[in-house]
Design an enzyme around this catalytic site. Structure first.
Site, PDB file in Angstrom:
ATOM      1  CG  ASP A 104      -7.416  -5.601   4.430  1.00 42.79           C
ATOM      2  OD1 ASP A 104      -7.064  -5.709   5.601  1.00 42.79           O
ATOM      3  OD2 ASP A 104      -7.411  -4.526   3.803  1.00 42.79           O
TER       4      ASP A 104
ATOM      5  CD  GLU B 123     -10.178  -1.285   7.570  1.00 39.16           C
ATOM      6  OE1 GLU B 123      -9.334  -1.872   8.274  1.00 39.16           O
ATOM      7  OE2 GLU B 123      -9.930  -0.860   6.433  1.00 39.16           O
TER       8      GLU B 123
ATOM      9  CG  HIS C 126     -12.668  -5.604  -1.107  1.00 40.09           C
ATOM     10  ND1 HIS C 126     -12.880  -4.530  -1.935  1.00 40.09           N
ATOM     11  CD2 HIS C 126     -11.474  -5.381  -0.518  1.00 40.09           C
ATOM     12  CE1 HIS C 126     -11.853  -3.701  -1.841  1.00 40.09           C
ATOM     13  NE2 HIS C 126     -10.999  -4.181  -0.983  1.00 40.09           N
TER      14      HIS C 126
ATOM     15  CD  GLU D  91      -3.060  -1.084   2.190  1.00 39.65           C
ATOM     16  OE1 GLU D  91      -4.206  -1.420   1.854  1.00 39.65           O
ATOM     17  OE2 GLU D  91      -2.775  -0.712   3.336  1.00 39.65           O
TER      18      GLU D  91
ATOM     19  NE  ARG E  73       0.770  -5.250   9.645  1.00 39.31           N
ATOM     20  CZ  ARG E  73      -0.124  -4.665   8.874  1.00 39.31           C
ATOM     21  NH1 ARG E  73       0.257  -3.855   7.899  1.00 39.31           N
ATOM     22  NH2 ARG E  73      -1.417  -4.871   9.035  1.00 39.31           N
TER      23      ARG E  73
HETATM   24  C1  GCV Z   1      -2.810   0.417   8.288  1.00 36.94           C
HETATM   25  C2  GCV Z   1      -6.286  -2.295   5.459  1.00 36.94           C
HETATM   26  C3  GCV Z   1      -6.705  -0.978   6.058  1.00 36.94           C
HETATM   27  C4  GCV Z   1      -5.553  -0.012   6.109  1.00 36.94           C
HETATM   28  C5  GCV Z   1      -4.401  -0.668   6.877  1.00 36.94           C
HETATM   29  C6  GCV Z   1      -4.019  -1.938   6.140  1.00 36.94           C
HETATM   30  C7  GCV Z   1      -2.912  -2.694   6.834  1.00 36.94           C
HETATM   31  O1  GCV Z   1      -6.044  -2.166   4.105  1.00 36.94           O
HETATM   32  O2  GCV Z   1      -7.760  -0.436   5.313  1.00 36.94           O
HETATM   33  O3  GCV Z   1      -5.996   1.149   6.750  1.00 36.94           O
HETATM   34  O4  GCV Z   1      -3.312   0.191   6.995  1.00 36.94           O
HETATM   35  O5  GCV Z   1      -5.145  -2.786   6.106  1.00 36.94           O
HETATM   36  O6  GCV Z   1      -3.229  -3.668   7.502  1.00 36.94           O
HETATM   37  O7  GCV Z   1      -1.761  -2.334   6.688  1.00 36.94           O
END
Ligand code: GCV
Length: 822
Positions: free
Chosen positions: A467, A495, A623, A394, A427
């Site tokens: 996720d 989330e 999703h 990301e 991670r």
């Molecule tokens: C911290 C998801 C969340 C992101 C998060 C990411 C991660 O995509 O939407 O906000 O980022 O996971 O676990 O790194």
């Protein structure tokens, strides 16, 4: 009566006598499921419900109607808690608790499960008052002082009297705490191998005699073990367990049990819905909020022993000396509670704060930067835990930027930390556009690196391959990296499960993944055995949870979200605990031991996650949420780059069918699982209904054997059942009215109403969208969507106004139920 409050919440104020009638009608069936909690939590059962070897992903029809006990048909049995006696003899259907003459005083939730109210079961109160008369101290360490202070507060509250602190027992009913080193009494009890067996963090809590007088002993090999034992004793008493025969012997099964805050240095919290960050960076290190201590108490009560303070999307400023002084101040507060501080490390820090032109792990100046930084950190924080790293994901920089592997990057950091005893948690959540099936990327990148990581490195893996969705199968990496310690990462903040407002208890979801069988080394190769290290003999073990804890008085954004913090901690201590048993003990401590409260609230909690799956993403859909904020439904979105960030990418609904083919006729990502699991998910007849569309593409008119409905009709049914299940929760909640305080009662009622509207929003939007592509009609017996698809699409521009407290007032209108009309 309903009204809007100043915060834009829809407020429900109900008439008690009116609702009692509804409640009593429901109580009859609900009472059947009262379970044991505090002292004898049942071991969790297999969550796969198949009795077979291969998976743990939920069963078929059985899971639609609840996760409370597998009694709802189909093959999706989730084991129930053990059923040994409950506090206060609550079994048997009679309510031994005198109804309160006045409603208990208001609470804001800030006390969490550490409330210690006067025992309101008369016989038990008498027993405790006779059996707990004084506290015998044992030493002056900060940790023993914390244990003592908690016992004075807790025991005093429960029995309604000040507990004298003495140096020697002078009467029957002494609570004696300490280690064999700090306490001559404990030493004299010669607890021997039964004490050594509980290790560094465990405890013995026993009803016994000291100098011929009845006493309760709280013993550990270390001061932290004693502190954990103190909290264990208080948990038993808050659950109104008998003192007689009390005999607890516990130690954690996972070494590192960590909360992973996604807190930014500007005070915001990524994916947080409970206010702003707990960490007052501008006031630190000089000012230490009482909230830090209360946070540490709550964690210690669960055995959580690590805290990552900052977001994995990391700001390298936290690694500068001025911030490290603030981190050190927090570490000093947490240390007496057995909690170690970790930091998320920004891989680009050598460039961002080190004045280097590269972050290449093969560059010696970069390695030196990290070695020097580690020395600085350990000078300031001698027990620093280590680094958590999000790299090459990301948009975050990482070793791939320099043509290096994850192992190259992790090992460089490990080499800097290892001399000081620190570790690296690297991670496995890698999200980059590599053109392959999104859910296969992590496995493809990490599996080949097994055995290439240094000894002080762990790879941290999310529960599922995508996720943190409401339901995913377990991650393929579990079982697949025997030479690399894997940590499990869970998301406590909701989330994708309704943020602050929706009541969704995540214990069943986590039990489902923990009890999933990877079959890596044959039957019984559970994810729990991977992460507790016993399957592969890992030297390091860890579990991490993203809490979203913030400045709200109730810490978590809602009272019920506290249960997820609690469940995370309890499962970290023992991943084989049963989610229902955990719910039971949380309810007893947080609300009441009265079965009139415990029974319906347990049922609400245990059904809540599957209900949410039904109204958001049933049958293995994932999703489908709104872009960026992840709030509300947006299944039509198909124009984002990269393609695998689109809802459409995951459901692929068109005129003929729906679902992502991950079998050999499609992406073949199922082949990343061990053969028995791969075959289960690759075969239409054995894929659990709850994962169907995750692995298989089906036609709208195919029949689902477990229900006899077509896929389209099953989707309509599940979406509708999910909405009506929220109505059921709203009918159950009034059963507790008057038995808990009005403030928390009304807070929950308000959120249930929002949840009900939002469940209908999800259902109507998704069904409208699917009808727009499949040209099917709503089957008979269901209420039609309330608005057009274009209306729902238009909401994406206005909802939510505030992503940290996401709301959509436009849809808080009308009657969400019944969605199923006959
Ligand atoms: C911290 C998801 C969340 C992101 C998060 C990411 C991660 O995509 O939407 O906000 O980022 O996971 O676990 O790194």
């Amino acid at each position: 009566m309903s009204t809007w409050d100043f915060a834009g919440n829809f407020v429900v104020r109900m008439n008690r006598s009116h609702l009692l009638a509804v409640g009593i009608a429901l109580l009859g069936s609900a009472l059947l499921m009262t379970t044991a909690g505090c002292s004898s939590p049942g071991k969790s059962g297999r969550a796969d419900g198949t009795g077979g070897a291969s998976t743990g992903t939920g069963g078929n029809a059985g899971q639609l109607t609840g996760e409370t006990g597998g009694s709802t048909g189909g093959t999706g049995a989730t084991a129930v808690a053990g059923s040994s006696g409950t506090g206060g003899g609550a079994d048997g259907g009679a309510d031994p608790y005198p109804p309160p003459t006045v409603t208990p005083p208001d609470e804001d939730g800030s006390q969490l499960w550490l409330r210690y109210p006067l025992v309101n079961l008369p016989a038990r109160l008498t027993e405790y008052q006779a059996g707990i008369t004084q506290l015998v101290t044992a030493g002056s360490s900060a940790t023993l002082q914390a244990a003592q202070a908690e016992l004075v507060k807790g025991l005093g509250g429960l029995i309604g009297a000040t507990i004298p602190v003495v140096s020697q027992p002078t009467a029957a009913g002494a609570v004696v705490i300490g280690t064999p080193t700090s306490s001559a009494i404990i030493s004299g009890l010669a607890l021997g191998s039964s004490l050594t067996a509980v290790g560094n963090e465990g405890y013995l809590v026993q009803a016994t005699t000291v100098s011929g007088k009845a006493a309760v002993v709280v013993a550990g090999n270390t001061d932290v073990g004693v502190l954990h034992g103190a909290f264990a004793l208080l948990r038993q008493l808050q659950c109104h367990q008998p003192l007689a025969g009390l005999a607890l012997s516990e130690s954690p099964k996972i070494q590192r049990r960590i909360l992973e805050h996604w807190d930014n240095l500007d005070g915001s919290i990524e994916r947080g819905y409970a206010g702003t960050s707990l960490w007052q960076w501008s006031a630190l290190p000089g000012t230490l909020s009482q909230r830090y201590t209360d946070y540490a108490r709550a964690n210690a009560s669960l055995g959580i022993n690590g805290v990552v303070l900052n977001n994995v999307n990391a700001d390298s400023q936290i690694l500068t000396t001025s911030y490290l002084a603030k981190v050190a101040a927090l570490a000093n507060v947490f240390r007496p509670y057995g909690i170690t501080v970790y930091l998320s490390a920004q891989f680009g820090a050598p460039q961002q704060i080190g004045g280097l032109s590269t972050a290449d792990p093969a560059n010696s100046s970069v390695a030196t930067f990290w070695v020097n930084l580690a020395k600085t950190i350990y000078t300031m924080i001698p027990d620093f835990g280590g680094f958590l790293v999000k790299a090459d994901s990301e948009g975050q920089p990482g070793p791939a930027d320099y043509g290096r592997t994850h192992a190259d990057g992790a090992n460089m950091l490990e080499a800097a930390l290892a001399p000081h005893g620190g570790i690296v948690m690297w991670r496995a959540f890698v999200y980059s556009d590599n053109g392959t099936d999104r859910i296969g990327q992590s496995y493809s990148e990490f599996k080949p690196l097994d055995g290439k990581f240094n000894a002080g490195t762990m790879v941290q893996v999310k529960n599922g391959p995508l996720d943190f969705q409401p339901r995913e199968p377990f991650h393929q990496l579990f079982g697949a990296m025997p030479s690399t310690p894997l940590a499990l990462e869970l998301e406590i903040t909701k989330e994708y499960l309704g943020e602050d407002t929706h009541l969704a208890y995540l214990g069943p979801m986590w039990q489902e993944v923990l009890q999933s069988d990877t079959t890596a080394k044959g039957q019984g190769s559970l994810v729990a055995r991977v992460i507790d290290g016993t399957l592969h003999g890992y030297k390091l073990t860890a579990i991490a949870g993203v809490p979203g804890i913030g400045s709200d008085a109730n810490w978590m954004g809602s009272h019920f979200n506290q249960a997820n913090w609690y469940a995370f901690g309890r499962l970290g201590w023992n991943p084989d605990l049963n989610a229902q048993a955990i719910a039971d003990e949380w309810i007893r401590q947080t609300f009441s031991n009265d079965p009139v409260v415990v029974t319906p609230v347990t049922q609400m909690m245990m059904n809540s996650r599957q209900n949410l799956v039904n109204y958001m993403e049933p049958l293995g859909l994932v999703h489908m949420m709104g872009t960026n904020t992840h709030y509300g439904p947006a299944p039509w979105v198909d124009n984002l780059t990269p393609a695998d960030t689109n809802p459409y990418y995951f459901h692929k609904a068109d005129a003929t069918g729906i679902g992502f083919d991950r079998t050999s006729t499609g992406s073949d990502t199922v082949a990343q699982y061990f053969p028995q699991v791969a075959s289960l998910f690759a075969t239409r007849s054995t894929t659990p209904d709850d994962n169907l569309l995750f692995f298989q593409r089906v036609n709208w008119d195919d029949l689902l054997p477990s229900s006899g409905r077509t896929i389209w009709n099953e989707l309509v049914y599940r979406y509708s059942a999910g909405v009506d299940a929220v109505q059921t929760m709203r009918n159950q909640w009034p059963m507790v009215m008057g038995r808990i305080d009005n403030q928390r009662y009304n807070d929950v009622a308000d959120f249930l109403q929002i949840q009900h509207y939002e469940a209908r929003w999800w259902r109507d939007t998704c069904l409208q969208y699917f009808m727009s592509v499949n040209k099917h009609a709503m089957p008979a017996g269901y209420s039609p969507p309330q608005q057009s698809l274009s209306y729902y699409q238009s909401l994406q521009t206005t909802c939510p106004a505030d992503p940290t407290k996401p709301r959509c007032p436009a849809i808080y209108t009308g009657s969400p139920s019944p969605a199923i009309t006959n």
